[in-house]
Motif scaffolding. Structure first.
Motif, mmCIF file in Angstrom:
data_model
loop_
_atom_site.group_PDB
_atom_site.id
_atom_site.type_symbol
_atom_site.label_atom_id
_atom_site.label_comp_id
_atom_site.label_asym_id
_atom_site.label_seq_id
_atom_site.Cartn_x
_atom_site.Cartn_y
_atom_site.Cartn_z
ATOM 1 N N ASN A 65 22.165 69.883 28.012
ATOM 2 C CA ASN A 65 22.428 70.710 26.832
ATOM 3 C C ASN A 65 23.451 71.798 27.128
ATOM 4 O O ASN A 65 24.309 72.113 26.298
ATOM 5 N N PHE A 66 23.353 72.386 28.317
ATOM 6 C CA PHE A 66 24.311 73.429 28.692
ATOM 7 C C PHE A 66 25.716 72.855 28.822
ATOM 8 O O PHE A 66 26.690 73.431 28.312
ATOM 9 N N VAL A 67 25.839 71.721 29.489
ATOM 10 C CA VAL A 67 27.149 71.078 29.656
ATOM 11 C C VAL A 67 27.737 70.736 28.298
ATOM 12 O O VAL A 67 28.934 70.950 28.038
ATOM 13 N N GLN A 68 26.895 70.216 27.407
ATOM 14 C CA GLN A 68 27.370 69.846 26.077
ATOM 15 C C GLN A 68 27.845 71.063 25.299
ATOM 16 O O GLN A 68 28.848 71.014 24.577
ATOM 17 N N PHE A 69 27.124 72.204 25.473
ATOM 18 C CA PHE A 69 27.525 73.412 24.759
ATOM 19 C C PHE A 69 28.895 73.905 25.233
ATOM 20 O O PHE A 69 29.742 74.298 24.422
ATOM 21 N N VAL A 70 29.115 73.896 26.546
ATOM 22 C CA VAL A 70 30.423 74.331 27.063
ATOM 23 C C VAL A 70 31.523 73.389 26.578
ATOM 24 O O VAL A 70 32.600 73.837 26.157
ATOM 25 N N ASP A 71 31.256 72.088 26.623
ATOM 26 C CA ASP A 71 32.239 71.114 26.138
ATOM 27 C C ASP A 71 32.563 71.358 24.661
ATOM 28 O O ASP A 71 33.738 71.337 24.261
ATOM 29 N N ASP A 72 31.525 71.609 23.854
ATOM 30 C CA ASP A 72 31.735 71.861 22.433
ATOM 31 C C ASP A 72 32.511 73.160 22.201
ATOM 32 O O ASP A 72 33.286 73.264 21.235
ATOM 33 N N SER A 73 32.295 74.161 23.068
ATOM 34 C CA SER A 73 32.995 75.437 22.931
ATOM 35 C C SER A 73 34.480 75.288 23.221
ATOM 36 O O SER A 73 35.321 76.008 22.647
ATOM 37 N N LEU A 74 34.815 74.370 24.113
ATOM 38 C CA LEU A 74 36.215 74.186 24.507
ATOM 39 C C LEU A 74 36.933 73.128 23.666
ATOM 40 O O LEU A 74 38.174 73.108 23.622
ATOM 41 N N GLN A 75 36.164 72.270 22.991
ATOM 42 C CA GLN A 75 36.765 71.157 22.253
ATOM 43 C C GLN A 75 37.750 71.602 21.179
ATOM 44 O O GLN A 75 38.834 71.000 21.046
ATOM 45 N N PRO A 76 37.460 72.644 20.360
ATOM 46 C CA PRO A 76 38.442 73.062 19.348
ATOM 47 C C PRO A 76 39.789 73.451 19.940
ATOM 48 O O PRO A 76 40.832 73.253 19.295
ATOM 49 N N HIS A 77 39.797 73.985 21.131
ATOM 50 C CA HIS A 77 41.059 74.363 21.768
ATOM 51 C C HIS A 77 41.877 73.126 22.116
ATOM 52 O O HIS A 77 43.116 73.147 22.058
ATOM 53 N N VAL A 78 41.163 72.050 22.474
ATOM 54 C CA VAL A 78 41.850 70.799 22.778
ATOM 55 C C VAL A 78 42.376 70.161 21.496
ATOM 56 O O VAL A 78 43.543 69.740 21.435
ATOM 57 N N GLU A 79 41.544 70.119 20.468
ATOM 58 C CA GLU A 79 41.925 69.465 19.221
ATOM 59 C C GLU A 79 43.050 70.193 18.501
ATOM 60 O O GLU A 79 43.944 69.570 17.921
ATOM 61 N N GLN A 80 43.021 71.535 18.527
ATOM 62 C CA GLN A 80 44.007 72.332 17.794
ATOM 63 C C GLN A 80 45.083 72.932 18.702
ATOM 64 O O GLN A 80 45.921 73.696 18.244
ATOM 65 N N ASN A 81 45.009 72.567 19.971
ATOM 66 C CA ASN A 81 45.962 73.081 20.957
ATOM 67 C C ASN A 81 46.019 74.609 20.940
ATOM 68 O O ASN A 81 47.083 75.229 20.870
ATOM 69 N N LEU A 82 44.830 75.241 20.992
ATOM 70 C CA LEU A 82 44.717 76.697 20.955
ATOM 71 C C LEU A 82 44.730 77.282 22.364
ATOM 72 O O LEU A 82 44.238 76.667 23.306
ATOM 73 N N ARG A 83 45.248 78.466 22.467
ATOM 74 C CA ARG A 83 45.290 79.142 23.759
ATOM 75 C C ARG A 83 43.888 79.634 24.130
ATOM 76 O O ARG A 83 43.135 80.117 23.287
ATOM 77 N N ILE A 84 43.542 79.507 25.409
ATOM 78 C CA ILE A 84 42.308 80.082 25.940
ATOM 79 C C ILE A 84 42.686 81.352 26.698
ATOM 80 O O ILE A 84 43.196 81.301 27.817
#
Length: 404
Positions: A65-84
């Protein structure tokens, strides 16, 4: 009926980001609850530039669940090419996360991360080995904070990974290394023309630190406590030489803890620090005679555990705050010029031979007389907070506060 206007959704994005960033300190649940206020906020939260995650907030959740949450938190940056802007992974207590952490750091580097913080809480002697992907982030990093990380030796050269990383971080302003290992004895901090804050805490086998940073404002070094080396109990076996070769015209804050710096080394370094305003010495078990000569010094804190024999504070005319903690005042407090002092905190722990006596009863009275002389020299028109605390095992504290 008056029209309802959604003022919350109309807030500027940078203000919403700031509010969400403050809320994350209280946990993911609170941060997520705030986003219920507005669909706009929820969308902004998913693409927030600061991804700050504490595994300790998932103590009752599975690792998956923790791994999935981190992945979900970072996914929008990948999809929208957003800066972290920021990636902080804190209180990581599962060694099984290693491969996922490598992946998350690599993803952050591809999105030009500026602030990277890794905090490991694994039990035992396990450390997280920094992946090579971090070199790709070096060109954009402005802040780097690592706790319990390992820098392996680069087998293709004599330079370790940390030294290579430092050499390729032109923008970094803040560098913090805590309980890291693999530093290969010597650490040369040079070429970082923007570095303002450097903190090195309990890094294993670090024998020498050489600093060349023209904009350095704050330096903190925590060495190896003597009590952790039960076999030798000799400071000479735990050497760590500190040499500030540049940045002494800008350094305002110096904190040395468990340092093996000698009296001569300290006096030499202090003589170069013409801008110093805050000096903190804690448990520096080699120093015995300390001379403080600093025109701009405003705060001096000395936390001594019985080794310091003499401190000379005659040449610190702008001192405003003085803190002392230890078994016995190692100097005549009357040698300090208190004309501009606004606060003095003195905390005494009785030596073992006095623990069966009244708190002030059998202790030498000379330092009490020195304190009385000291108080009489104050400029009372400016006001003063003066606190004395004496403690011994099994007895409550005695605190005396004077506010002239």
């Amino acid at each position: 009926m008056a029209e309802i206007i959604d003022r919350i959704s109309e807030l500027p994005i940078h203000i919403i980001h700031d509010i969400l960033g403050r809320a994350c300190k209280y946990g993911l649940k609170e941060e997520a609850q705030i986003c219920v206020l507005s669909k706009t906020w929820n969308s902004i939260w998913r693409g927030r530039p600061d991804v700050i995650i504490f595994q300790s907030n998932f103590h009752n959740k599975s690792l998956e669940n923790f791994v999935q949450f981190v992945d979900d938190s970072l996914q929008p940056h990948v999809e929208q090419n957003l800066r972290i802007e920021t990636l902080r992974l804190m209180d990581l207590y599962s060694p099984e996360l290693t491969s996922h952490m490598d992946r998350w750091i690599e993803l952050a580097t591809k999105h030009n991360v500026r602030f990277l913080e890794i905090g490991i809480s694994w039990s035992g002697s396990l450390y997280y080995t920094i992946p090579d992907a971090i070199y790709s982030a070096a060109k954009t990093l402005t802040k780097l904070s690592l706790y319990r990380c390992n820098f392996e030796i680069n087998h293709n050269s004599t330079t370790n990974k940390l030294q290579k990383l430092i050499a390729t971080c032109p923008l970094i302003r803040d560098l913090k290394l805590s309980r890291c290992r693999g530093l290969q004895n010597n650490l040369y901090v040079s070429g970082l023309v923007n570095l303002e804050n450097l903190e090195l805490r309990a890094c294993e086998k670090l024998h020498k630190v050489e600093i060349r940073a023209p904009k350095l404002c704050k330096f903190l070094h925590v060495g190896s406590p003597l009590h952790k080396h039960r076999k030798t109990h000799e400071p000479e076996s735990l050497p760590c030489t500190i040499d500030i070769l540049d940045g002494y015209n800008t350094l305002k804050y110096l904190h040395l803890e468990d340092s093996t710096m000698t009296d001569q080394e300290f006096e030499y370094q202090l003589s170069k620090l013409t801008a110093l305003e805050v000096l903190i010495l804690e448990g520096c078990y080699v120093m015995k005679n300390i001379n403080v000569v600093s025109e701009k010094l405003k705060r001096f804190s000395l936390w001594d555990w019985g080794n310091v024999e003499n401190v000379n504070m005659m040449l610190a005319p702008n001192l405003k705050i003085f803190d002392f903690e230890g078994f016995k005042m190692p100097f005549s407090i009357s040698t300090m010029d208190p004309c501009k002092l606004e606060r003095a905190n003195l905390r005494f722990f009785l030596m073992p031979e006095f623990r069966n006596s009244y708190i002030f009863g059998n202790v030498e009275t000379s330092w009490c007389n020195n304190i009385q002389d000291f108080v009489q020299k104050f400029n009372y028109s400016k006001g003063l907070i003066f606190v004395i605390i004496c403690e011994k095992v099994g007895f409550p504290s005695v605190c005396s506060i004077l506010k002239p």
